[in-house]
Design a protein around this motif. Structure first.
Motif, PDB file in Angstrom:
ATOM      1  N   LYS A 189      13.727 -29.224 -10.679  1.00  0.00           N
ATOM      2  CA  LYS A 189      15.090 -29.666 -10.972  1.00  0.00           C
ATOM      3  C   LYS A 189      15.077 -30.898 -11.851  1.00  0.00           C
ATOM      4  O   LYS A 189      14.317 -31.836 -11.637  1.00  0.00           O
ATOM      5  N   GLY A 190      15.927 -30.878 -12.876  1.00  0.00           N
ATOM      6  CA  GLY A 190      16.017 -31.997 -13.796  1.00  0.00           C
ATOM      7  C   GLY A 190      15.008 -31.939 -14.923  1.00  0.00           C
ATOM      8  O   GLY A 190      15.111 -32.716 -15.882  1.00  0.00           O
ATOM      9  N   ARG A 191      14.041 -31.045 -14.825  1.00  0.00           N
ATOM     10  CA  ARG A 191      13.025 -30.924 -15.880  1.00  0.00           C
ATOM     11  C   ARG A 191      13.067 -29.566 -16.586  1.00  0.00           C
ATOM     12  O   ARG A 191      12.781 -29.481 -17.780  1.00  0.00           O
ATOM     13  N   PHE A 192      13.408 -28.527 -15.852  1.00  0.00           N
ATOM     14  CA  PHE A 192      13.433 -27.171 -16.400  1.00  0.00           C
ATOM     15  C   PHE A 192      14.883 -26.702 -16.547  1.00  0.00           C
ATOM     16  O   PHE A 192      15.746 -27.043 -15.739  1.00  0.00           O
ATOM     17  N   THR A 193      15.099 -25.872 -17.559  1.00  0.00           N
ATOM     18  CA  THR A 193      16.427 -25.287 -17.780  1.00  0.00           C
ATOM     19  C   THR A 193      16.280 -23.807 -18.087  1.00  0.00           C
ATOM     20  O   THR A 193      15.541 -23.437 -19.014  1.00  0.00           O
ATOM     21  N   VAL A 194      16.962 -22.985 -17.317  1.00  0.00           N
ATOM     22  CA  VAL A 194      16.946 -21.544 -17.560  1.00  0.00           C
ATOM     23  C   VAL A 194      18.234 -21.160 -18.292  1.00  0.00           C
ATOM     24  O   VAL A 194      19.303 -21.735 -18.041  1.00  0.00           O
ATOM     25  N   SER A 195      18.108 -20.229 -19.213  1.00  0.00           N
ATOM     26  CA  SER A 195      19.273 -19.761 -19.956  1.00  0.00           C
ATOM     27  C   SER A 195      19.035 -18.311 -20.356  1.00  0.00           C
ATOM     28  O   SER A 195      17.925 -17.794 -20.241  1.00  0.00           O
ATOM     29  N   ARG A 196      20.097 -17.684 -20.819  1.00  0.00           N
ATOM     30  CA  ARG A 196      19.954 -16.298 -21.252  1.00  0.00           C
ATOM     31  C   ARG A 196      20.826 -16.044 -22.467  1.00  0.00           C
ATOM     32  O   ARG A 196      21.885 -16.666 -22.631  1.00  0.00           O
ATOM     33  N   ASP A 197      20.374 -15.114 -23.287  1.00  0.00           N
ATOM     34  CA  ASP A 197      21.129 -14.674 -24.452  1.00  0.00           C
ATOM     35  C   ASP A 197      21.190 -13.155 -24.344  1.00  0.00           C
ATOM     36  O   ASP A 197      20.245 -12.459 -24.746  1.00  0.00           O
ATOM     37  N   ASN A 198      22.273 -12.658 -23.798  1.00  0.00           N
ATOM     38  CA  ASN A 198      22.373 -11.216 -23.571  1.00  0.00           C
ATOM     39  C   ASN A 198      22.408 -10.430 -24.875  1.00  0.00           C
ATOM     40  O   ASN A 198      21.988  -9.276 -24.920  1.00  0.00           O
ATOM     41  N   ALA A 199      22.890 -11.047 -25.929  1.00  0.00           N
ATOM     42  CA  ALA A 199      22.908 -10.357 -27.228  1.00  0.00           C
ATOM     43  C   ALA A 199      21.491 -10.086 -27.725  1.00  0.00           C
ATOM     44  O   ALA A 199      21.237  -9.104 -28.421  1.00  0.00           O
ATOM     45  N   LYS A 200      20.568 -10.979 -27.341  1.00  0.00           N
ATOM     46  CA  LYS A 200      19.168 -10.819 -27.736  1.00  0.00           C
ATOM     47  C   LYS A 200      18.333 -10.191 -26.626  1.00  0.00           C
ATOM     48  O   LYS A 200      17.121 -10.026 -26.786  1.00  0.00           O
ATOM     49  N   ASN A 201      18.988  -9.910 -25.492  1.00  0.00           N
ATOM     50  CA  ASN A 201      18.275  -9.315 -24.352  1.00  0.00           C
ATOM     51  C   ASN A 201      17.088 -10.173 -23.935  1.00  0.00           C
ATOM     52  O   ASN A 201      15.998  -9.654 -23.626  1.00  0.00           O
ATOM     53  N   THR A 202      17.309 -11.477 -23.910  1.00  0.00           N
ATOM     54  CA  THR A 202      16.221 -12.426 -23.689  1.00  0.00           C
ATOM     55  C   THR A 202      16.671 -13.531 -22.737  1.00  0.00           C
ATOM     56  O   THR A 202      17.829 -13.963 -22.776  1.00  0.00           O
ATOM     57  N   VAL A 203      15.730 -13.966 -21.922  1.00  0.00           N
ATOM     58  CA  VAL A 203      15.940 -15.094 -21.025  1.00  0.00           C
ATOM     59  C   VAL A 203      14.919 -16.173 -21.382  1.00  0.00           C
ATOM     60  O   VAL A 203      13.792 -15.853 -21.785  1.00  0.00           O
ATOM     61  N   TYR A 204      15.308 -17.417 -21.216  1.00  0.00           N
ATOM     62  CA  TYR A 204      14.457 -18.531 -21.606  1.00  0.00           C
ATOM     63  C   TYR A 204      14.230 -19.480 -20.426  1.00  0.00           C
ATOM     64  O   TYR A 204      15.052 -19.585 -19.520  1.00  0.00           O
ATOM     65  N   LEU A 205      13.127 -20.192 -20.509  1.00  0.00           N
ATOM     66  CA  LEU A 205      12.870 -21.282 -19.570  1.00  0.00           C
ATOM     67  C   LEU A 205      12.353 -22.461 -20.389  1.00  0.00           C
ATOM     68  O   LEU A 205      11.225 -22.429 -20.887  1.00  0.00           O
ATOM     69  N   GLN A 206      13.217 -23.457 -20.549  1.00  0.00           N
ATOM     70  CA  GLN A 206      12.832 -24.682 -21.238  1.00  0.00           C
ATOM     71  C   GLN A 206      12.204 -25.614 -20.215  1.00  0.00           C
ATOM     72  O   GLN A 206      12.845 -25.948 -19.209  1.00  0.00           O
ATOM     73  N   MET A 207      10.983 -26.026 -20.475  1.00  0.00           N
ATOM     74  CA  MET A 207      10.246 -26.864 -19.536  1.00  0.00           C
ATOM     75  C   MET A 207       9.921 -28.201 -20.198  1.00  0.00           C
ATOM     76  O   MET A 207       9.194 -28.241 -21.193  1.00  0.00           O
ATOM     77  N   ASN A 208      10.473 -29.254 -19.661  1.00  0.00           N
ATOM     78  CA  ASN A 208      10.252 -30.604 -20.175  1.00  0.00           C
ATOM     79  C   ASN A 208       9.527 -31.454 -19.143  1.00  0.00           C
ATOM     80  O   ASN A 208       9.477 -31.104 -17.962  1.00  0.00           O
ATOM     81  N   SER A 209       8.994 -32.562 -19.598  1.00  0.00           N
ATOM     82  CA  SER A 209       8.293 -33.505 -18.702  1.00  0.00           C
ATOM     83  C   SER A 209       7.278 -32.772 -17.831  1.00  0.00           C
ATOM     84  O   SER A 209       7.226 -32.964 -16.608  1.00  0.00           O
ATOM     85  N   LEU A 210       6.484 -31.956 -18.453  1.00  0.00           N
ATOM     86  CA  LEU A 210       5.549 -31.127 -17.704  1.00  0.00           C
ATOM     87  C   LEU A 210       4.484 -31.969 -17.006  1.00  0.00           C
ATOM     88  O   LEU A 210       4.059 -33.024 -17.521  1.00  0.00           O
ATOM     89  N   LYS A 211       4.074 -31.482 -15.838  1.00  0.00           N
ATOM     90  CA  LYS A 211       3.084 -32.152 -15.031  1.00  0.00           C
ATOM     91  C   LYS A 211       1.895 -31.219 -14.804  1.00  0.00           C
ATOM     92  O   LYS A 211       2.053 -29.985 -14.867  1.00  0.00           O
ATOM     93  N   PRO A 212       0.730 -31.750 -14.493  1.00  0.00           N
ATOM     94  CA  PRO A 212      -0.408 -30.870 -14.182  1.00  0.00           C
ATOM     95  C   PRO A 212      -0.096 -29.879 -13.063  1.00  0.00           C
ATOM     96  O   PRO A 212      -0.606 -28.749 -13.084  1.00  0.00           O
ATOM     97  N   ASP A 213       0.746 -30.259 -12.110  1.00  0.00           N
ATOM     98  CA  ASP A 213       1.111 -29.356 -11.014  1.00  0.00           C
ATOM     99  C   ASP A 213       1.928 -28.153 -11.492  1.00  0.00           C
ATOM    100  O   ASP A 213       2.122 -27.198 -10.741  1.00  0.00           O
ATOM    101  N   ASP A 214       2.418 -28.202 -12.713  1.00  0.00           N
ATOM    102  CA  ASP A 214       3.161 -27.059 -13.258  1.00  0.00           C
ATOM    103  C   ASP A 214       2.233 -25.978 -13.805  1.00  0.00           C
ATOM    104  O   ASP A 214       2.701 -24.913 -14.213  1.00  0.00           O
ATOM    105  N   THR A 215       0.958 -26.253 -13.830  1.00  0.00           N
ATOM    106  CA  THR A 215      -0.018 -25.275 -14.316  1.00  0.00           C
ATOM    107  C   THR A 215       0.009 -24.016 -13.468  1.00  0.00           C
ATOM    108  O   THR A 215      -0.142 -24.075 -12.247  1.00  0.00           O
TER     109      THR A 215
END
Length: 124
Positions: A65-91
């Motif tokens: 929470k506060g670091r990742f953002t999920v979004s979708r573009d139904n016109a492109k049939n695609t979902v995204y996950l923007q990941m910021n402030s990544l940490k080694p534990d996100d591996t």
């Protein structure tokens, strides 16, 4: 049958960002709820984020929470996950999944279709 293909993974330093994409084919996912999960070595696959078919309901795991953002573009049939402030534990290997109910389930057993995963490695 929906086919999901993740992309955008890679190696990044701690504090960096990555944007994962999940492209669907064979049929539209506009009515499906979509989720992102991850699995680190030796651990169970865990929920990361979910978005309902309308995009009106979004949920995140506390760890992102506060670091990742999920979004979708139904016109492109695609979902995204923007990941910021990544940490080694996100591996982990990150997977996208679709459920025909259109909801944002936390439980992986409620998802009907899965991608093959993309590796995300965060170095310290």
């Amino acid at each position: 049958q929906v086919q999901l293909v993740e992309s955008g993974g890679g190696l990044v330093q701690a504090g960096g960002s990555l944007r994962l994409s999940c492209a669907a084919s064979r049929r539209t996912i506009s009515s499906y709820g979509m989720g992102w999960f991850r699995q680190a070595p030796g651990k169970e696959r865990e929920f990361v984020a979910g978005i309902s078919w309308t995009g009106g309901t979004i949920n995140y795991a506390d760890a992102v929470k506060g670091r990742f953002t999920v979004s979708r573009d139904n016109a492109k049939n695609t979902v995204y996950l923007q990941m910021n402030s990544l940490k080694p534990d996100d591996t982990a290997v990150y997977y996208c999944a679709a459920n025909i109910a259109g909801a944002t389930y936390y439980e992986r057993g409620l998802y009907n279709y899965w991608g093959q995963g993309t590796q995300v490695t965060v170095s310290s």
